[in-house]
Design a protein around this motif. Sequence first.
Motif, PDB file in Angstrom:
ATOM      1  N   LEU A 193      40.212  66.627  47.944  1.00 20.14           N
ATOM      2  CA  LEU A 193      40.902  65.487  47.737  1.00 20.14           C
ATOM      3  C   LEU A 193      40.563  64.356  48.067  1.00 20.14           C
ATOM      4  O   LEU A 193      39.738  63.909  49.027  1.00 20.14           O
ATOM      5  N   VAL A 194      40.814  63.339  47.316  1.00 21.91           N
ATOM      6  CA  VAL A 194      40.424  61.889  47.680  1.00 21.91           C
ATOM      7  C   VAL A 194      41.570  60.869  47.435  1.00 21.91           C
ATOM      8  O   VAL A 194      42.283  60.967  46.460  1.00 21.91           O
ATOM      9  N   ILE A 195      41.538  60.035  48.330  1.00 22.20           N
ATOM     10  CA  ILE A 195      42.368  58.938  48.618  1.00 22.20           C
ATOM     11  C   ILE A 195      41.710  57.639  47.908  1.00 22.20           C
ATOM     12  O   ILE A 195      40.811  57.332  48.600  1.00 22.20           O
ATOM     13  N   PHE A 196      42.310  57.376  46.768  1.00 23.34           N
ATOM     14  CA  PHE A 196      41.703  56.238  46.169  1.00 23.34           C
ATOM     15  C   PHE A 196      42.615  55.005  45.803  1.00 23.34           C
ATOM     16  O   PHE A 196      43.579  55.190  45.483  1.00 23.34           O
ATOM     17  N   ALA A 197      41.941  53.637  46.141  1.00 18.77           N
ATOM     18  CA  ALA A 197      42.747  52.520  45.864  1.00 18.77           C
ATOM     19  C   ALA A 197      42.257  52.042  44.548  1.00 18.77           C
ATOM     20  O   ALA A 197      41.042  51.265  44.618  1.00 18.77           O
ATOM     21  N   PRO A 198      43.006  52.107  43.450  1.00 22.72           N
ATOM     22  CA  PRO A 198      42.327  51.790  42.238  1.00 22.72           C
ATOM     23  C   PRO A 198      42.268  50.401  41.680  1.00 22.72           C
ATOM     24  O   PRO A 198      41.618  50.023  40.846  1.00 22.72           O
ATOM     25  N   ASP A 199      43.066  49.566  42.539  1.00 23.60           N
ATOM     26  CA  ASP A 199      43.107  48.077  42.320  1.00 23.60           C
ATOM     27  C   ASP A 199      42.215  47.281  43.318  1.00 23.60           C
ATOM     28  O   ASP A 199      42.272  46.037  43.445  1.00 23.60           O
ATOM     29  N   ASP A 200      41.668  48.021  44.294  1.00 26.26           N
ATOM     30  CA  ASP A 200      41.040  47.055  45.381  1.00 26.26           C
ATOM     31  C   ASP A 200      39.698  46.937  44.994  1.00 26.26           C
ATOM     32  O   ASP A 200      38.836  47.759  44.289  1.00 26.26           O
ATOM     33  N   ALA A 201      39.141  45.358  44.936  1.00 23.72           N
ATOM     34  CA  ALA A 201      37.893  45.380  44.795  1.00 23.72           C
ATOM     35  C   ALA A 201      36.954  45.080  45.555  1.00 23.72           C
ATOM     36  O   ALA A 201      37.105  44.864  46.682  1.00 23.72           O
ATOM     37  N   PHE A 202      35.592  45.257  45.075  1.00 22.75           N
ATOM     38  CA  PHE A 202      34.452  44.891  46.137  1.00 22.75           C
ATOM     39  C   PHE A 202      33.238  44.582  45.262  1.00 22.75           C
ATOM     40  O   PHE A 202      33.089  44.740  44.023  1.00 22.75           O
ATOM     41  N   THR A 203      32.202  44.192  46.344  1.00 24.16           N
ATOM     42  CA  THR A 203      30.938  43.746  45.552  1.00 24.16           C
ATOM     43  C   THR A 203      30.050  44.733  46.069  1.00 24.16           C
ATOM     44  O   THR A 203      29.795  45.056  47.384  1.00 24.16           O
ATOM     45  N   VAL A 204      29.036  45.339  45.205  1.00 24.31           N
ATOM     46  CA  VAL A 204      28.173  46.473  45.617  1.00 24.31           C
ATOM     47  C   VAL A 204      27.248  45.644  46.456  1.00 24.31           C
ATOM     48  O   VAL A 204      26.464  44.712  46.144  1.00 24.31           O
ATOM     49  N   ASP A 205      26.951  46.345  47.493  1.00 26.77           N
ATOM     50  CA  ASP A 205      25.858  46.155  48.582  1.00 26.77           C
ATOM     51  C   ASP A 205      24.805  47.250  48.603  1.00 26.77           C
ATOM     52  O   ASP A 205      25.305  48.161  49.443  1.00 26.77           O
ATOM     53  N   ALA A 206      23.765  47.030  47.890  1.00 23.24           N
ATOM     54  CA  ALA A 206      22.867  48.368  48.078  1.00 23.24           C
ATOM     55  C   ALA A 206      22.500  48.852  49.240  1.00 23.24           C
ATOM     56  O   ALA A 206      22.255  49.969  49.589  1.00 23.24           O
ATOM     57  N   ALA A 207      22.265  47.740  50.270  1.00 22.13           N
ATOM     58  CA  ALA A 207      21.947  48.286  51.671  1.00 22.13           C
ATOM     59  C   ALA A 207      23.055  48.755  52.436  1.00 22.13           C
ATOM     60  O   ALA A 207      22.818  49.392  53.429  1.00 22.13           O
ATOM     61  N   ALA A 208      24.341  48.826  51.941  1.00 19.93           N
ATOM     62  CA  ALA A 208      25.395  49.462  52.615  1.00 19.93           C
ATOM     63  C   ALA A 208      25.739  50.757  52.225  1.00 19.93           C
ATOM     64  O   ALA A 208      26.532  51.588  52.966  1.00 19.93           O
ATOM     65  N   LEU A 209      24.867  51.284  51.143  1.00 16.36           N
ATOM     66  CA  LEU A 209      25.253  52.504  50.530  1.00 16.36           C
ATOM     67  C   LEU A 209      24.568  53.534  51.520  1.00 16.36           C
ATOM     68  O   LEU A 209      23.580  53.352  52.248  1.00 16.36           O
ATOM     69  N   HIS A 210      24.999  54.772  51.308  1.00 14.77           N
ATOM     70  CA  HIS A 210      24.506  56.018  52.109  1.00 14.77           C
ATOM     71  C   HIS A 210      23.147  56.551  51.495  1.00 14.77           C
ATOM     72  O   HIS A 210      22.478  57.522  51.804  1.00 14.77           O
ATOM     73  N   HIS A 211      22.849  56.189  49.950  1.00 17.72           N
ATOM     74  CA  HIS A 211      21.822  56.495  49.358  1.00 17.72           C
ATOM     75  C   HIS A 211      20.571  56.171  50.556  1.00 17.72           C
ATOM     76  O   HIS A 211      20.370  55.508  51.230  1.00 17.72           O
ATOM     77  N   ARG A 212      19.462  57.055  50.317  1.00 16.86           N
ATOM     78  CA  ARG A 212      18.459  56.850  51.479  1.00 16.86           C
ATOM     79  C   ARG A 212      17.672  55.706  51.015  1.00 16.86           C
ATOM     80  O   ARG A 212      17.316  55.022  51.998  1.00 16.86           O
TER      81      ARG A 212
END
Length: 475
Positions: free
Chosen positions: A408-427
């Motif tokens: 299950l996922v709790i999702f906030a569909p109206d919440d906005a954000f700016t992608v910061d590649a350095a903050a992602l969990h990708h290697r």
Amino acid sequence: MPAGDASSIAGAEASVVFDLVFAGERVLVDGAFAPAQVAVLDGRIARIAEPGAALRAAHRVRLAGDEVLVPGLVDTHVHVNEPGRTDWEGFASATRAAAAGGVTTIIDMPLNSIPPTTSVAALAVKRARATGRVFVDVGFWGGIVPGNGADLLPLVAEGVFGFKCFLIDSGVAEFPPVTADEMERAMAAMAALSVDAGADPLVIVHAEDAAVIGAAPHPHSREYADFLASRPDAAEGAAVAAVIDAARRTGARAHVLHLSSGDPLDAIARARADGVRLTVETCPHYLVLTAEEVPDGATAFKCCPPIRGAANRDALWRALEAGVIDTIVSDHSPAPAAVKSAGDGDFAVAWGGIASLQLGLPVVWTEARRRGIRLERVVEWMATAPARLVGLADAGKGEIAEGAEADLVIFAPDDAFTVDAAALHHRHPITPYDGRELVGVVRATYLAGREVDGTVPRGRLLRRAPSEGGPGDDA
């Protein structure tokens, strides 16, 4: 129902202490959002109840007013790259990123790891490396390469979810392409298996025609238009036609991977109307990004098949809404900066692949919302339909229903954000979405009723067991 029966059920329910109960005004059940409580017991959804029902629970989660509860996404196209190229991604980082993006199940592709998953021995190596390192559930595709026909049935017996092949150079020498005839022979073997053994494995195809691409210009260039011209629409059209012909003749289940071009859509629709067992996926980058916006030298946008123009993007959305395209999956294919940026912005040299596993839901939802498409449809394309495609729906993946797994996922569909590649969990902090404004935030992800915290890897390794009616796991 007689009153006595109702009181007996109520009494039995009152004696149960559920492990966890979610309550919210917008819970996605049976394709629609409604107020509900979702009770979890032993990792599965044991009860879906009205908001006022008296449910006893060890723990409760009350959704905030801006939150919805949706099923965990199922991403059937992920390149984890471990072992052999773990410096590109790896099971720990990939599955941590998946969970952060609301993905609770991934199916790992058979290439970009060394060895590739083209034999039972190679599958065993991959499973050994994944054990104890996964934060979400993980299944595996097998691979079709020249000369491994004898390995396919043993891989089916070992639980792979189907087989991938390329009709063009894959980019890695250890996973060579097959001819259309070799692909058809593999499909024939899978079709025979569905009759003889009750299995029905998919053959999934990277559908670009080698001859068409070989005849195209391939200049060294920092201009995206030059790269786009090197992978023309006609290459996908010709290869998809070959897949359709082979599936029609053999009766096998065939699946077109990462469709980027609108050109084959009419042929796909006709084939399906004729009863050809064909399914199709596309990816967030083809639905959101356009060739017109790719800056010169911006090789973070390079992928194969390529991101095409805005009109083509619109055609893919129409095909999704019409049911001609079935699923949206990431095709997460990351690489270190030295590989992804090789050639100093030369598109002919840099590695082709988009890193987006953590971002798929907000990327797609942002564009879908702009087009007036409801979140319910997005969840169908990214959770329910992929689970159905690979046989995981019967095991309770991809939906919120009694008896289903509590992913299950709790999702906030109206919440906005700016992608910061350095903050992602990708290697590696490389993604074409870096700096992009998106809408939709994953606030919590639960796997089998337990919140994924990114520190304790509780994911399972899944095995497809079609003759028994569904998948099993190694845990």
